[in-house]
Design an enzyme around this catalytic site. Structure first.
Site, PDB file in Angstrom:
ATOM      1  N   ARG A 164       0.838  -1.213   0.000  1.00  0.00           N
ATOM      2  CA  ARG A 164       0.000   0.000   0.000  1.00  0.00           C
ATOM      3  C   ARG A 164       0.871   1.261   0.000  1.00  0.00           C
ATOM      4  O   ARG A 164       0.558   2.244   0.659  1.00  0.00           O
ATOM      5  CB  ARG A 164      -0.939   0.036   1.211  1.00  0.00           C
ATOM      6  CG  ARG A 164      -1.960  -1.076   1.274  1.00  0.00           C
ATOM      7  CD  ARG A 164      -3.011  -0.931   0.172  1.00  0.00           C
ATOM      8  NE  ARG A 164      -4.107  -1.873   0.325  1.00  0.00           N
ATOM      9  CZ  ARG A 164      -4.081  -3.143  -0.077  1.00  0.00           C
ATOM     10  NH1 ARG A 164      -3.003  -3.637  -0.681  1.00  0.00           N
ATOM     11  NH2 ARG A 164      -5.119  -3.915   0.070  1.00  0.00           N
ATOM     12  N   SER A 238     -10.516  -0.267   3.232  1.00  0.00           N
ATOM     13  CA  SER A 238      -9.753  -0.352   4.488  1.00  0.00           C
ATOM     14  C   SER A 238      -9.275   1.042   4.877  1.00  0.00           C
ATOM     15  O   SER A 238      -8.582   1.694   4.090  1.00  0.00           O
ATOM     16  CB  SER A 238      -8.527  -1.246   4.312  1.00  0.00           C
ATOM     17  OG  SER A 238      -8.908  -2.538   3.929  1.00  0.00           O
ATOM     18  N   GLU A 333      -4.474   4.040   5.719  1.00  0.00           N
ATOM     19  CA  GLU A 333      -4.261   3.798   4.288  1.00  0.00           C
ATOM     20  C   GLU A 333      -4.858   4.955   3.486  1.00  0.00           C
ATOM     21  O   GLU A 333      -4.315   5.384   2.468  1.00  0.00           O
ATOM     22  CB  GLU A 333      -4.931   2.484   3.880  1.00  0.00           C
ATOM     23  CG  GLU A 333      -4.887   2.279   2.385  1.00  0.00           C
ATOM     24  CD  GLU A 333      -5.715   1.109   1.900  1.00  0.00           C
ATOM     25  OE1 GLU A 333      -5.551  -0.010   2.402  1.00  0.00           O
ATOM     26  OE2 GLU A 333      -6.509   1.329   0.961  1.00  0.00           O
TER      27      GLU A 333
HETATM   28  P1  FAD Z   1      -8.646   8.914  -5.312  1.00  0.00           P
HETATM   29  O1  FAD Z   1      -9.337   8.505  -4.056  1.00  0.00           O
HETATM   30  O2  FAD Z   1      -9.323   9.908  -6.188  1.00  0.00           O
HETATM   31  O3  FAD Z   1      -7.195   9.429  -4.964  1.00  0.00           O
HETATM   32  C1  FAD Z   1      -6.362   8.716  -4.089  1.00  0.00           C
HETATM   33  C2  FAD Z   1      -4.980   9.407  -4.061  1.00  0.00           C
HETATM   34  O4  FAD Z   1      -4.364   9.276  -5.341  1.00  0.00           O
HETATM   35  C3  FAD Z   1      -5.074  10.902  -3.794  1.00  0.00           C
HETATM   36  O5  FAD Z   1      -3.939  11.270  -3.047  1.00  0.00           O
HETATM   37  C4  FAD Z   1      -5.011  11.527  -5.186  1.00  0.00           C
HETATM   38  O6  FAD Z   1      -4.463  12.841  -5.197  1.00  0.00           O
HETATM   39  C5  FAD Z   1      -4.090  10.563  -5.909  1.00  0.00           C
HETATM   40  N1  FAD Z   1      -4.364  10.449  -7.354  1.00  0.00           N
HETATM   41  C6  FAD Z   1      -5.511   9.993  -7.932  1.00  0.00           C
HETATM   42  N2  FAD Z   1      -5.378   9.982  -9.266  1.00  0.00           N
HETATM   43  C7  FAD Z   1      -4.137  10.450  -9.536  1.00  0.00           C
HETATM   44  C8  FAD Z   1      -3.418  10.695 -10.761  1.00  0.00           C
HETATM   45  N3  FAD Z   1      -3.934  10.430 -11.969  1.00  0.00           N
HETATM   46  N4  FAD Z   1      -2.163  11.215 -10.662  1.00  0.00           N
HETATM   47  C9  FAD Z   1      -1.605  11.486  -9.451  1.00  0.00           C
HETATM   48  N5  FAD Z   1      -2.248  11.279  -8.283  1.00  0.00           N
HETATM   49  C10 FAD Z   1      -3.492  10.750  -8.325  1.00  0.00           C
HETATM   50  N6  FAD Z   1      -7.506  -0.499  -2.436  1.00  0.00           N
HETATM   51  C11 FAD Z   1      -6.692  -1.592  -2.576  1.00  0.00           C
HETATM   52  O7  FAD Z   1      -5.483  -1.454  -2.770  1.00  0.00           O
HETATM   53  N7  FAD Z   1      -7.195  -2.848  -2.496  1.00  0.00           N
HETATM   54  C12 FAD Z   1      -8.498  -3.098  -2.280  1.00  0.00           C
HETATM   55  O8  FAD Z   1      -8.908  -4.252  -2.214  1.00  0.00           O
HETATM   56  C13 FAD Z   1      -9.372  -1.980  -2.122  1.00  0.00           C
HETATM   57  N8  FAD Z   1     -10.689  -2.169  -1.889  1.00  0.00           N
HETATM   58  C14 FAD Z   1     -11.515  -1.086  -1.739  1.00  0.00           C
HETATM   59  C15 FAD Z   1     -12.882  -1.321  -1.512  1.00  0.00           C
HETATM   60  C16 FAD Z   1     -13.766  -0.263  -1.392  1.00  0.00           C
HETATM   61  C17 FAD Z   1     -15.231  -0.541  -1.141  1.00  0.00           C
HETATM   62  C18 FAD Z   1     -13.275   1.067  -1.495  1.00  0.00           C
HETATM   63  C19 FAD Z   1     -14.227   2.231  -1.398  1.00  0.00           C
HETATM   64  C20 FAD Z   1     -11.923   1.323  -1.702  1.00  0.00           C
HETATM   65  C21 FAD Z   1     -11.024   0.236  -1.825  1.00  0.00           C
HETATM   66  N9  FAD Z   1      -9.645   0.411  -2.045  1.00  0.00           N
HETATM   67  C22 FAD Z   1      -8.818  -0.669  -2.218  1.00  0.00           C
HETATM   68  C23 FAD Z   1      -9.070   1.779  -2.091  1.00  0.00           C
HETATM   69  C24 FAD Z   1      -9.188   2.464  -3.484  1.00  0.00           C
HETATM   70  O9  FAD Z   1     -10.108   1.793  -4.296  1.00  0.00           O
HETATM   71  C25 FAD Z   1      -7.837   2.518  -4.192  1.00  0.00           C
HETATM   72  O10 FAD Z   1      -6.884   3.179  -3.412  1.00  0.00           O
HETATM   73  C26 FAD Z   1      -7.931   3.219  -5.556  1.00  0.00           C
HETATM   74  O11 FAD Z   1      -6.729   3.053  -6.273  1.00  0.00           O
HETATM   75  C27 FAD Z   1      -8.229   4.712  -5.418  1.00  0.00           C
HETATM   76  O12 FAD Z   1      -8.495   5.214  -6.710  1.00  0.00           O
HETATM   77  P2  FAD Z   1      -9.232   6.606  -6.950  1.00  0.00           P
HETATM   78  O13 FAD Z   1      -9.180   6.886  -8.400  1.00  0.00           O
HETATM   79  O14 FAD Z   1     -10.575   6.571  -6.323  1.00  0.00           O
HETATM   80  O15 FAD Z   1      -8.274   7.598  -6.160  1.00  0.00           O
HETATM   81  N1  EPU Z   2     -10.690 -10.384  10.566  1.00  0.00           N
HETATM   82  C1  EPU Z   2     -11.203 -10.297  11.839  1.00  0.00           C
HETATM   83  N2  EPU Z   2     -12.474  -9.818  11.984  1.00  0.00           N
HETATM   84  C2  EPU Z   2     -13.243  -9.456  10.936  1.00  0.00           C
HETATM   85  C3  EPU Z   2     -12.709  -9.527   9.616  1.00  0.00           C
HETATM   86  C4  EPU Z   2     -11.414 -10.004   9.473  1.00  0.00           C
HETATM   87  O1  EPU Z   2     -10.546 -10.640  12.822  1.00  0.00           O
HETATM   88  O2  EPU Z   2     -14.375  -9.034  11.156  1.00  0.00           O
HETATM   89  C5  EPU Z   2      -9.307 -10.890  10.402  1.00  0.00           C
HETATM   90  C6  EPU Z   2      -9.271 -12.382  10.130  1.00  0.00           C
HETATM   91  O3  EPU Z   2      -8.159 -12.900  10.843  1.00  0.00           O
HETATM   92  C7  EPU Z   2      -8.999 -12.444   8.636  1.00  0.00           C
HETATM   93  C8  EPU Z   2      -8.117 -11.238   8.459  1.00  0.00           C
HETATM   94  O4  EPU Z   2      -8.703 -10.250   9.302  1.00  0.00           O
HETATM   95  O5  EPU Z   2      -8.327 -13.628   8.287  1.00  0.00           O
HETATM   96  C9  EPU Z   2      -7.973 -10.728   7.035  1.00  0.00           C
HETATM   97  O6  EPU Z   2      -9.261 -10.376   6.522  1.00  0.00           O
HETATM   98  P1  EPU Z   2      -9.460 -10.151   4.933  1.00  0.00           P
HETATM   99  O7  EPU Z   2      -8.936 -11.335   4.177  1.00  0.00           O
HETATM  100  O8  EPU Z   2     -10.859  -9.722   4.711  1.00  0.00           O
HETATM  101  O9  EPU Z   2      -8.451  -9.003   4.597  1.00  0.00           O
HETATM  102  P2  EPU Z   2      -8.176  -7.584   5.263  1.00  0.00           P
HETATM  103  O10 EPU Z   2      -6.868  -7.609   5.947  1.00  0.00           O
HETATM  104  O11 EPU Z   2      -9.346  -7.132   6.051  1.00  0.00           O
HETATM  105  C10 EPU Z   2      -6.964  -6.815   3.081  1.00  0.00           C
HETATM  106  C11 EPU Z   2      -6.829  -5.521   2.350  1.00  0.00           C
HETATM  107  C12 EPU Z   2      -8.053  -5.301   1.463  1.00  0.00           C
HETATM  108  C13 EPU Z   2      -8.116  -6.436   0.446  1.00  0.00           C
HETATM  109  C14 EPU Z   2      -8.215  -7.773   1.207  1.00  0.00           C
HETATM  110  C15 EPU Z   2      -8.135  -8.952   0.280  1.00  0.00           C
HETATM  111  C16 EPU Z   2      -5.435  -4.034   3.653  1.00  0.00           C
HETATM  112  C17 EPU Z   2      -5.368  -2.832   4.524  1.00  0.00           C
HETATM  113  N3  EPU Z   2      -6.658  -4.406   3.264  1.00  0.00           N
HETATM  114  O12 EPU Z   2      -8.095  -6.687   3.942  1.00  0.00           O
HETATM  115  O13 EPU Z   2      -7.879  -4.075   0.749  1.00  0.00           O
HETATM  116  O14 EPU Z   2      -9.225  -6.295  -0.402  1.00  0.00           O
HETATM  117  O15 EPU Z   2      -7.101  -7.883   2.146  1.00  0.00           O
HETATM  118  O16 EPU Z   2      -6.850  -9.063  -0.228  1.00  0.00           O
HETATM  119  O17 EPU Z   2      -4.401  -4.605   3.316  1.00  0.00           O
HETATM  120  C18 EPU Z   2      -8.272  -1.738   0.828  1.00  0.00           C
HETATM  121  O18 EPU Z   2      -7.045  -1.610   0.759  1.00  0.00           O
HETATM  122  O19 EPU Z   2      -9.064  -0.760   0.869  1.00  0.00           O
HETATM  123  C19 EPU Z   2      -8.834  -3.086   0.878  1.00  0.00           C
HETATM  124  C20 EPU Z   2     -10.140  -3.335   0.990  1.00  0.00           C
END
Ligand code: FAD
Ligand code: EPU
Length: 337
Positions: A164, A238, A333
Site C-alpha cells: 500500500r 480499508s 491507508e
Molecule cells: P482517489 O481517491 O481519487 O485518490 C487517491 C490518491 O491518489 C489521492 O492522493 C489523489 O491525489 C491521488 N491520485 C488519484 N489519481 C491520480 C493521478 N492520476 N495522478 C496522481 N495522483 C493521483 N484499495 C486496494 O489497494 N485494495 C483493495 O482491495 C481496495 N478495496 C476497496 C474497496 C472499497 C469498497 C473502497 C471504497 C476502496 C477500496 N480500495 C482498495 C481503495 C481504493 O479503491 C484505491 O486506493 C484506488 O486506487 C483509489 O483510486 P481513486 O481513483 O478513487 O483515487
Molecule cells: N478479521 C477479523 N475480523 C473481521 C474480519 C477479518 O478478525 O471481522 C481478520 C481475520 O483474521 C482475517 C483477516 O482479518 O483472516 C484478514 O481479513 P481479509 O482477508 O478480509 O483481509 P483484510 O486484511 O481485512 C486486506 C486488504 C483489502 C483487500 C483484502 C483482500 C489491507 C489494509 N486491506 O483486507 O484491501 O481487499 O485484504 O486481499 O491490506 C483496501 O485496501 O481498501 C482493501 C479493501
C-alpha cells in the site's frame, strides 16, 4: 475546458462527504492538463488531483484547484510471444480495465477485480487484493510534473512499490499527475487461487477449472459479501493498513492473546488490523451518522450526513486504543485532506 467554482464534491468521494472545491476542472487529455496547470501557476493556486475519490477523507473544503482526471484510452502498444503491453489512460475505471483484460485473455489483473477507482491512482498505493498487487504487472507510467509541466516516465524501480505504498505517497507526494499507465500482461497464465477461499468459491460458482473469468467472478463474489458497497454506505475501503510488527513483538502479543493471527513477511509479522480492532471492541460501533462497519472493522463508514472530522476523530480514538491495548501503531491507508 470549463473552470467551475465552489463545486460540491459530495458525489465525487465514496465516503459521501459534503465538502466544496474552490475551483474545479475536468481534464480529458494532456493538452487540457497543460493548460490547467498553467492557470494554477498563474493564479498561484495549489492543485489537488482527483480520481474516483475512493481513497480520500475530506475533512475540510478544498481551497485549491481540483483537477478531476478523465483521460481515457486502452491501447495495445507492443506484444511478443509471452506478453502484451497495454497503455491505459489515468481516467479509465480500474474495474473496466480489468474486464477488458479478461475479455482479451490477458492475465495478471483478474485477482484485482472490483477495486474501485481509476487506473491513474492504482500506482499511488500499489493497489492489491487476493494475493496480487499492481507492481506484478506494472511496466512504467507517464506523468506530468505540477511545478513546471515537464513529462516524466517512472519505471517500476523508480516507483519504490511497497505494501500500500509507493514514491507517490512519499517524496513525490502531490508533485506529479499520472496521465497514463503501461501494464505488461501475460498471454500464458499462472492462476493465483491460493488466497483465502478463492479456490472453493470458483467451485461453488460452478466452474470446473480456474480461468481468468472464474477467478474474477470468485473475487467479485467474495468482495460483495465482505465489503460495503459505497453507493449504499459511504466508505473508502480499508481505513488502516495491516500493521507489520517484529517477530518478538508478535510473540509478546501472542502470549497475552494466543489466538492472534499473524502472517510472516520479509519485514516481520503482519497482523490483521481487523482482528485488533474487533478484539478491542470497536466492530459495529456506531456514533450517530458514522461508525465501524459491522462485518469488516477495517472499514469506517458514513451512514449519511457524517463529517470528515468526525471520521478522523474516530480513527484517532481507534489508533490510540490499539496502541494502548496491544502496543501496535496503526497507520492510515486513506489519504486525509
Ligand atoms: P482517489 O481517491 O481519487 O485518490 C487517491 C490518491 O491518489 C489521492 O492522493 C489523489 O491525489 C491521488 N491520485 C488519484 N489519481 C491520480 C493521478 N492520476 N495522478 C496522481 N495522483 C493521483 N484499495 C486496494 O489497494 N485494495 C483493495 O482491495 C481496495 N478495496 C476497496 C474497496 C472499497 C469498497 C473502497 C471504497 C476502496 C477500496 N480500495 C482498495 C481503495 C481504493 O479503491 C484505491 O486506493 C484506488 O486506487 C483509489 O483510486 P481513486 O481513483 O478513487 O483515487
Ligand atoms: N478479521 C477479523 N475480523 C473481521 C474480519 C477479518 O478478525 O471481522 C481478520 C481475520 O483474521 C482475517 C483477516 O482479518 O483472516 C484478514 O481479513 P481479509 O482477508 O478480509 O483481509 P483484510 O486484511 O481485512 C486486506 C486488504 C483489502 C483487500 C483484502 C483482500 C489491507 C489494509 N486491506 O483486507 O484491501 O481487499 O485484504 O486481499 O491490506 C483496501 O485496501 O481498501 C482493501 C479493501
Amino acid at each position: 475546458m470549463k473552470t467551475e467554482t465552489n463545486k460540491s464534491l459530495l458525489h465525487l468521494n465514496t465516503f459521501g462527504l459534503d465538502q466544496v472545491a474552490a475551483r474545479f476542472i475536468t481534464i480529458n487529455d494532456e493538452t487540457e492538463l497543460a493548460d490547467a496547470l498553467q492557470i494554477a501557476r498563474d493564479l498561484e493556486l495549489p492543485v489537488f488531483i482527483l480520481g474516483g475519490g475512493s481513497n480520500i477523507l475530506l475533512t475540510k473544503d478544498l481551497d485549491c484547484l481540483v483537477l478531476k482526471i478523465n483521460i481515457k484510452g486502452i491501447e495495445l502498444i507492443r506484444e511478443d510471444d509471452k506478453y502484451v503491453w497495454i497503455k491505459v489512460g489515468a481516467g479509465e475505471i480500474w474495474h473496466e480495465f480489468v474486464l477488458h483484460a479478461i475479455r482479451n485473455q490477458w492475465g495478471g489483473v483478474e485477482n484485482l477485480s472490483l477495486i474501485p477507482g481509476t487506473v491513474g491512482a492504482s500506482p499511488m498505493q500499489n493497489i492489491g487484493a487476493y494475493g496480487a498487487e499492481i507492481k506484478d504487472v506494472f511496466d512504467h507510467l507517464e506523468s506530468v510534473a505540477l511545478a513546471d509541466g515537464t513529462r516524466t516516465l517512472f519505471f517500476a524501480q523508480d516507483c519504490r512499490f511497497g505494501y500500500r505504498d509507493s514514491i507517490f505517497k512519499q517524496e513525490a507526494k502531490g508533485k506529479f499527475v499520472i496521465t497514463r499507465v503501461i501494464f505488461r500482461l501475460n498471454k500464458f497464465f499462472n492462476f493465483n487461487t491460493s488466497y483465502g477461499n478463492i479456490a472453493s468459491t470458483i467451485q461453488e460458482l460452478g466452474y470446473t477449472e480456474p480461468s481468468l473469468k472464474a477467478i474474477s467472478d470468485a473475487v467479485i463474489f467474495i468482495r460483495k459479501q465482505k465489503l460495503p458497497d459505497p453507493t449504499v454506505i459511504g466508505n473508502a475501503g480499508s481505513f488502516f493498513k495491516n500493521p507489520v510488527v517484529s517477530v518478538e513483538k508478535y510473540e509478546r502479543i501472542k502470549t497475552a492473546h494466543p489466538d492472534v493471527p499473524g502472517f510472516p513477511t520479509t519485514e516481520g509479522v503482519k497482523i490483521p488490523a481487523a482482528w485488533l480492532i474487533e478484539r478491542a471492541g470497536w466492530k459495529g460501533k456506531r456514533l450517530g451518522p458514522i461508525g465501524v462497519h459491522a462485518m469488516q472493522p477495517l472499514v469506517l463508514v458514513n451512514y449519511g450526513g457524517g463529517k470528515g472530522v468526525e471520521l478522523l476523530s474516530l480513527s484517532k480514538d481507534i489508533t490510540d486504543d490499539i496502541k494502548e491495548k496491544f502496543d501496535v501503531q496503526l497507520e492510515t491507508e486513506v489519504n486525509i485532506l
